[in-house]
Scaffold this active site. Structure first.
Site, PDB file in Angstrom:
ATOM      1  CB  SER A 144      28.348 130.279 -59.325  1.00 60.61           C
ATOM      2  OG  SER A 144      28.232 128.900 -59.051  1.00 60.61           O
ATOM      3  CE1 TYR A 191      36.353 119.333 -47.654  1.00 58.33           C
ATOM      4  CE2 TYR A 191      37.373 119.601 -45.497  1.00 58.33           C
ATOM      5  CZ  TYR A 191      36.870 120.151 -46.661  1.00 58.33           C
ATOM      6  OH  TYR A 191      36.897 121.514 -46.842  1.00 58.33           O
TER       7      TYR A 191
END
Ligand code: NAP
Length: 246
Positions: free
Chosen positions: A15, A156
């Site tokens: 989204s 990450y």
């Protein structure tokens, strides 16, 4: 080429940012998209409104992809309605940057859990469905940090390198069943994920990109749709860079 009529596509992080552009690109090409978002219901509702022109082609479900139980529940509901899926795009991801010496275990674990374990959990359920129909396309969104490294991004970087390792091994398990598994590796792309960069950092990073600009979400989506297409049948275990030449 790249007609996704009658195909069922799952996109995580659907989204916002890159996932939103990927979702829109699939909808434009006729796919039914079963999207996942993490917790931002406002963004999800706004996106559903924007997509009203696609009739009933889009569903959005709240699901924490790092939680095995929530992933299980998502797929149980999905199977009841759709039986199977043709494409999975593991796009959801987070950054929590900190120098390693200062990094607490929670900050390490949260990034690994969402970016890497989330990819594993989603792949595990999707592969079982795809094996039954002997067809599937899995695309994992990694990052150049996996290979180049970046100070402050050991968590990450490890999660993104892990996604590449997972991709290269999984593709060997599924190749004979016509399920391809690939990565797309976007460079700097203008989304909320990098909205915390200062104007000075943006200027400096743009200088490092040979094309001297950040990428657009639509440019990443185009690469994903290629790898998801039937025409990409012989491409598996690869990483497609979309990074302006980094
Ligand atoms: P973004 O704008 O921050 O969006 C992240 C998306 O992931 C959101 O939809 C978010 O849902 C979802 N998400 C986060 N945690 C989740 C969880 N636990 N369960 C389910 N969904 C979760 O990020 P983006 O820039 O579009 O990045 C998308 C992917 O591209 C990431 O994997 C990122 O590592 C990778 N990437 C981005 C760049 C870049 O420059 N932007 C570069 C290289 C790679 P909510 O909306 O509910 O929070």
């Amino acid at each position: 080429m790249q007609n996704f009529n009658e195909q069922k596509v799952v996109v995580t992080g659907a989204s916002r940012g890159i996932g939103k552009a990927i979702t829109l690109a699939f909808l434009e090409q006729g796919a039914t998209v079963i999207g996942i978002y993490g917790g931002n219901k406002e963004a999800a509702d706004k996106f559903l409104d924007e997509c009203s022109r696609f009739d009933n082609q889009l569903q959005l479900h709240q699901c924490d992809i790092s939680d095995p139980q929530q992933v299980e529940t998502f797929f149980t509901q999905l199977e009841e309605e759709f039986d199977t899926i043709d494409v999975l795009v593991n796009n959801a991801g987070i950054r929590r940057d900190k120098l390693l010496a200062m990094m607490d275990e929670e900050t390490w674990q949260q990034v690994i859990d969402i970016n890497l374990t989330g990819t594993f959990l989603m792949c595990r359920k999707a592969v079982l469905l795809m094996l039954k129909q002997k067809y599937g396309r899995i695309i994992n969104i990694t990052s150049p940090v996996a290979n180049l490294g970046f100070a402050g991004q050991t968590n990450y970087g490890a999660s993104k390198a892990g996604q590449i390792g997972l991709t290269r091994s999984l593709c060997k398990e599924t190749a004979r069943k016509k399920i391809t598994v690939n990565c797309v590796s976007p460079g700097f792309i203008e989304t909320e994920l990098i909205a915390d960069l200062s104007p000075e950092q943006v200027k400096e990073y743009k200088k490092k990109v040979p094309m001297r600009r950040f990428g657009k979400v639509e440019e990443v989506a185009a690469a994903v749709l290629f790898l998801a297409s039937k025409e990409a049948a012989y491409v598996t275990g690869t990483v497609l860079d979309v990074n302006g030449g980094l």
